[in-house]
Scaffold this motif. Structure first.
Motif, PDB file in Angstrom:
ATOM      1  N   LEU A   1      20.461 -17.265 -15.339  1.00 20.64           N
ATOM      2  CA  LEU A   1      19.013 -16.715 -15.176  1.00 20.64           C
ATOM      3  C   LEU A   1      18.285 -17.530 -14.430  1.00 20.64           C
ATOM      4  O   LEU A   1      17.547 -16.834 -13.518  1.00 20.64           O
ATOM      5  CB  LEU A   1      18.145 -16.957 -16.651  1.00 20.64           C
TER       6      LEU A   1
ATOM      7  N   GLN B   1      19.404 -15.980 -10.920  1.00 20.28           N
ATOM      8  CA  GLN B   1      18.653 -14.620 -10.815  1.00 20.28           C
ATOM      9  C   GLN B   1      17.099 -14.680 -10.342  1.00 20.28           C
ATOM     10  O   GLN B   1      16.796 -14.060  -9.205  1.00 20.28           O
ATOM     11  CB  GLN B   1      18.742 -13.780 -11.966  1.00 20.28           C
ATOM     12  N   HIS B   2      16.471 -15.614 -10.847  1.00 19.85           N
ATOM     13  CA  HIS B   2      14.922 -15.958 -10.429  1.00 19.85           C
ATOM     14  C   HIS B   2      14.962 -16.494  -9.143  1.00 19.85           C
ATOM     15  O   HIS B   2      14.183 -16.298  -8.341  1.00 19.85           O
ATOM     16  CB  HIS B   2      14.604 -16.894 -11.534  1.00 19.85           C
TER      17      HIS B   2
ATOM     18  N   ALA C   1      10.420  -7.693 -10.972  1.00 22.41           N
ATOM     19  CA  ALA C   1      10.221  -8.103 -12.311  1.00 22.41           C
ATOM     20  C   ALA C   1      11.687  -7.894 -12.849  1.00 22.41           C
ATOM     21  O   ALA C   1      12.161  -6.601 -12.859  1.00 22.41           O
ATOM     22  CB  ALA C   1       9.361  -7.256 -13.204  1.00 22.41           C
ATOM     23  N   THR C   2      12.443  -8.767 -13.596  1.00 23.93           N
ATOM     24  CA  THR C   2      13.643  -8.964 -14.116  1.00 23.93           C
ATOM     25  C   THR C   2      13.607  -8.693 -15.792  1.00 23.93           C
ATOM     26  O   THR C   2      12.703  -9.720 -16.087  1.00 23.93           O
ATOM     27  CB  THR C   2      14.861  -9.529 -13.467  1.00 23.93           C
ATOM     28  N   SER C   3      14.487  -8.414 -16.398  1.00 23.34           N
ATOM     29  CA  SER C   3      14.610  -8.589 -17.854  1.00 23.34           C
ATOM     30  C   SER C   3      15.940  -8.389 -18.703  1.00 23.34           C
ATOM     31  O   SER C   3      16.674  -7.715 -17.892  1.00 23.34           O
ATOM     32  CB  SER C   3      13.493  -7.905 -18.745  1.00 23.34           C
ATOM     33  N   GLY C   4      15.987  -8.645 -19.685  1.00 25.66           N
ATOM     34  CA  GLY C   4      16.950  -8.553 -20.260  1.00 25.66           C
ATOM     35  C   GLY C   4      18.511  -8.890 -20.025  1.00 25.66           C
ATOM     36  O   GLY C   4      19.495  -8.255 -20.126  1.00 25.66           O
TER      37      GLY C   4
ATOM     38  N   SER D   1      21.451  -6.709 -16.480  1.00 27.52           N
ATOM     39  CA  SER D   1      20.020  -6.956 -16.393  1.00 27.52           C
ATOM     40  C   SER D   1      19.405  -5.704 -15.900  1.00 27.52           C
ATOM     41  O   SER D   1      19.929  -5.041 -15.031  1.00 27.52           O
ATOM     42  CB  SER D   1      19.666  -8.339 -15.850  1.00 27.52           C
ATOM     43  N   SER D   2      17.977  -5.594 -16.105  1.00 33.13           N
ATOM     44  CA  SER D   2      17.189  -4.785 -15.785  1.00 33.13           C
ATOM     45  C   SER D   2      16.294  -5.367 -14.659  1.00 33.13           C
ATOM     46  O   SER D   2      15.940  -6.495 -14.646  1.00 33.13           O
ATOM     47  CB  SER D   2      16.304  -4.197 -16.708  1.00 33.13           C
ATOM     48  N   TYR D   3      15.901  -4.493 -13.795  1.00 31.69           N
ATOM     49  CA  TYR D   3      14.779  -4.722 -12.827  1.00 31.69           C
ATOM     50  C   TYR D   3      13.919  -3.828 -12.176  1.00 31.69           C
ATOM     51  O   TYR D   3      14.205  -2.273 -12.641  1.00 31.69           O
ATOM     52  CB  TYR D   3      15.538  -5.238 -11.283  1.00 31.69           C
TER      53      TYR D   3
ATOM     54  N   THR E   1      19.423  -1.139 -12.718  1.00 29.47           N
ATOM     55  CA  THR E   1      20.382  -2.245 -13.583  1.00 29.47           C
ATOM     56  C   THR E   1      21.019  -2.959 -12.359  1.00 29.47           C
ATOM     57  O   THR E   1      21.485  -2.517 -11.462  1.00 29.47           O
ATOM     58  CB  THR E   1      21.123  -1.593 -14.506  1.00 29.47           C
TER      59      THR E   1
END
Length: 161
Positions: A15, A18-19, A89-92, A107-109, A127
Protein backbone atom coordinates in the motif's frame (compact mmCIF):
# COMPACT_ATOMS: atom_id res chain seq x y z
CA UNK A 1 -0.81 -15.40 14.25
CA UNK A 2 2.61 -14.82 12.69
CA UNK A 3 1.23 -15.55 9.23
CA UNK A 4 -1.53 -12.96 9.72
CA UNK A 5 0.99 -10.39 10.93
CA UNK A 6 3.34 -11.13 8.02
CA UNK A 7 0.48 -10.76 5.54
CA UNK A 8 -0.60 -7.48 7.16
CA UNK A 9 2.99 -6.19 7.01
CA UNK A 10 3.24 -7.19 3.34
CA UNK A 11 -0.08 -5.47 2.55
CA UNK A 12 1.08 -2.32 4.35
CA UNK A 13 4.35 -2.26 2.41
CA UNK A 14 2.53 -2.69 -0.91
CA UNK A 15 0.00 0.00 0.00
CA UNK A 16 2.88 2.35 0.80
CA UNK A 17 4.44 1.55 -2.60
CA UNK A 18 1.16 2.40 -4.32
CA UNK A 19 0.81 5.66 -2.38
CA UNK A 20 4.35 6.72 -3.29
CA UNK A 21 3.64 5.80 -6.94
CA UNK A 22 0.50 7.94 -7.24
CA UNK A 23 2.10 10.76 -5.24
CA UNK A 24 4.94 10.94 -7.78
CA UNK A 25 2.41 11.20 -10.61
CA UNK A 26 0.16 13.68 -8.79
CA UNK A 27 3.07 16.00 -7.95
CA UNK A 28 4.52 15.88 -11.48
CA UNK A 29 7.67 14.02 -10.43
CA UNK A 30 7.58 12.00 -13.63
CA UNK A 31 11.33 11.41 -13.59
CA UNK A 32 10.74 9.29 -10.44
CA UNK A 33 8.11 7.13 -12.18
CA UNK A 34 10.45 4.57 -13.84
CA UNK A 35 12.14 4.00 -10.46
CA UNK A 36 9.02 2.23 -9.20
CA UNK A 37 9.69 -0.57 -11.70
CA UNK A 38 12.37 -3.21 -12.19
CA UNK A 39 14.35 -2.91 -15.44
CA UNK A 40 12.63 -5.91 -17.05
CA UNK A 41 9.07 -4.72 -16.52
CA UNK A 42 5.78 -4.25 -18.31
CA UNK A 43 3.48 -1.23 -18.13
CA UNK A 44 0.29 -1.05 -20.09
CA UNK A 45 -2.96 0.85 -20.19
CA UNK A 46 -5.76 -1.22 -21.67
CA UNK A 47 -9.53 -0.71 -22.05
CA UNK A 48 -11.62 -3.06 -19.91
CA UNK A 49 -13.51 -4.12 -23.01
CA UNK A 50 -10.29 -5.43 -24.62
CA UNK A 51 -9.06 -6.94 -21.36
CA UNK A 52 -12.33 -8.81 -20.76
CA UNK A 53 -12.36 -10.12 -24.33
CA UNK A 54 -8.76 -11.31 -24.04
CA UNK A 55 -7.56 -8.91 -26.73
CA UNK A 56 -3.95 -7.89 -26.13
CA UNK A 57 -4.54 -4.37 -27.43
CA UNK A 58 -3.35 -1.76 -24.91
CA UNK A 59 -3.35 1.90 -25.86
CA UNK A 60 0.00 2.32 -24.04
CA UNK A 61 2.59 -0.44 -23.84
CA UNK A 62 6.10 -0.31 -22.39
CA UNK A 63 8.08 -3.54 -22.10
CA UNK A 64 11.00 -2.31 -19.98
CA UNK A 65 12.11 0.57 -17.77
CA UNK A 66 14.06 2.11 -20.65
CA UNK A 67 10.79 2.64 -22.48
CA UNK A 68 9.35 4.27 -19.34
CA UNK A 69 12.31 6.66 -19.19
CA UNK A 70 11.88 7.44 -22.91
CA UNK A 71 8.21 8.17 -22.29
CA UNK A 72 9.12 10.71 -19.60
CA UNK A 73 11.69 12.35 -21.89
CA UNK A 74 9.14 12.67 -24.67
CA UNK A 75 6.57 14.10 -22.25
CA UNK A 76 9.05 16.71 -21.08
CA UNK A 77 10.59 17.63 -24.44
CA UNK A 78 8.65 16.38 -27.48
CA UNK A 79 4.93 15.93 -26.85
CA UNK A 80 2.55 18.85 -27.02
CA UNK A 81 -0.49 18.69 -24.75
CA UNK A 82 -2.49 20.94 -22.46
CA UNK A 83 -0.90 21.43 -19.08
CA UNK A 84 -2.87 19.48 -16.51
CA UNK A 85 -2.74 17.99 -13.04
CA UNK A 86 -3.82 14.54 -11.91
CA UNK A 87 -5.17 13.49 -8.55
CA UNK A 88 -5.43 9.76 -7.91
CA UNK A 89 -7.77 8.11 -5.45
CA UNK A 90 -7.03 4.44 -4.86
CA UNK A 91 -8.84 1.85 -2.80
CA UNK A 92 -9.38 -1.81 -2.22
CA UNK A 93 -5.79 -3.06 -2.43
CA UNK A 94 -6.05 -6.85 -2.25
CA UNK A 95 -3.22 -9.36 -2.41
CA UNK A 96 -4.48 -11.96 -4.88
CA UNK A 97 -1.49 -14.31 -4.76
CA UNK A 98 2.04 -14.78 -3.49
CA UNK A 99 4.09 -17.24 -5.56
CA UNK A 100 7.82 -17.63 -6.22
CA UNK A 101 8.68 -14.19 -4.77
CA UNK A 102 6.03 -12.48 -6.95
CA UNK A 103 3.12 -10.77 -5.21
CA UNK A 104 0.04 -10.06 -7.31
CA UNK A 105 -2.37 -7.35 -6.26
CA UNK A 106 -5.55 -5.75 -7.49
CA UNK A 107 -6.94 -2.34 -6.54
CA UNK A 108 -9.28 0.34 -7.82
CA UNK A 109 -8.34 3.83 -8.93
CA UNK A 110 -9.98 7.05 -10.01
CA UNK A 111 -8.05 9.87 -11.66
CA UNK A 112 -9.39 13.41 -11.55
CA UNK A 113 -7.83 15.77 -14.09
CA UNK A 114 -7.65 19.53 -13.77
CA UNK A 115 -6.82 21.49 -16.90
CA UNK A 116 -5.51 25.02 -17.37
CA UNK A 117 -8.98 26.50 -17.06
CA UNK A 118 -9.25 25.03 -13.57
CA UNK A 119 -12.12 22.64 -14.25
CA UNK A 120 -11.77 19.25 -12.56
CA UNK A 121 -13.41 16.15 -14.01
CA UNK A 122 -13.15 12.42 -13.56
CA UNK A 123 -10.66 11.48 -16.25
CA UNK A 124 -10.49 7.75 -15.76
CA UNK A 125 -11.58 4.97 -13.41
CA UNK A 126 -10.47 1.39 -13.37
CA UNK A 127 -8.35 -1.35 -11.87
CA UNK A 128 -4.64 -1.75 -11.25
CA UNK A 129 -3.44 -5.33 -11.76
CA UNK A 130 0.09 -5.45 -10.41
CA UNK A 131 2.93 -7.92 -10.05
CA UNK A 132 5.40 -6.77 -7.42
CA UNK A 133 8.85 -8.14 -6.57
CA UNK A 134 11.68 -7.33 -4.18
CA UNK A 135 14.59 -5.49 -5.80
CA UNK A 136 17.57 -4.43 -3.71
CA UNK A 137 15.48 -4.62 -0.55
CA UNK A 138 12.54 -2.60 -1.87
CA UNK A 139 9.27 -3.48 -3.56
CA UNK A 140 9.11 -2.67 -7.27
CA UNK A 141 6.54 -3.27 -9.99
CA UNK A 142 7.41 -6.06 -12.39
CA UNK A 143 4.12 -5.50 -14.19
CA UNK A 144 1.45 -2.82 -13.91
CA UNK A 145 -1.66 -3.28 -16.00
CA UNK A 146 -3.96 -0.28 -15.87
CA UNK A 147 -7.39 -1.53 -16.97
CA UNK A 148 -9.69 1.45 -17.42
CA UNK A 149 -13.48 1.17 -17.21
CA UNK A 150 -14.39 4.27 -19.17
CA UNK A 151 -15.37 3.68 -22.78
CA UNK A 152 -12.98 6.26 -24.12
CA UNK A 153 -10.13 8.48 -23.02
CA UNK A 154 -11.52 12.04 -23.40
CA UNK A 155 -8.18 13.77 -24.15
CA UNK A 156 -4.67 12.86 -25.14
CA UNK A 157 -3.36 10.24 -22.74
CA UNK A 158 0.01 11.80 -21.99
CA UNK A 159 0.80 11.35 -18.30
CA UNK A 160 1.06 7.83 -16.84
CA UNK A 161 -1.92 6.60 -14.84
Amino acid sequence: MTTQLQRLQLWTELLELQHRYVSALDTNRLEDWPGFFVEDCRYEIIPKENFDAGFPAPIVYCRNAGMLRDRVLSLRHANIFEDHAYRHATSGLVITSVEDDVVRTQSSYIVVITGQAGDSTVYQAGTYLDEVVQHEGEWRYRSKRVVYDTLRVPTLLATPI
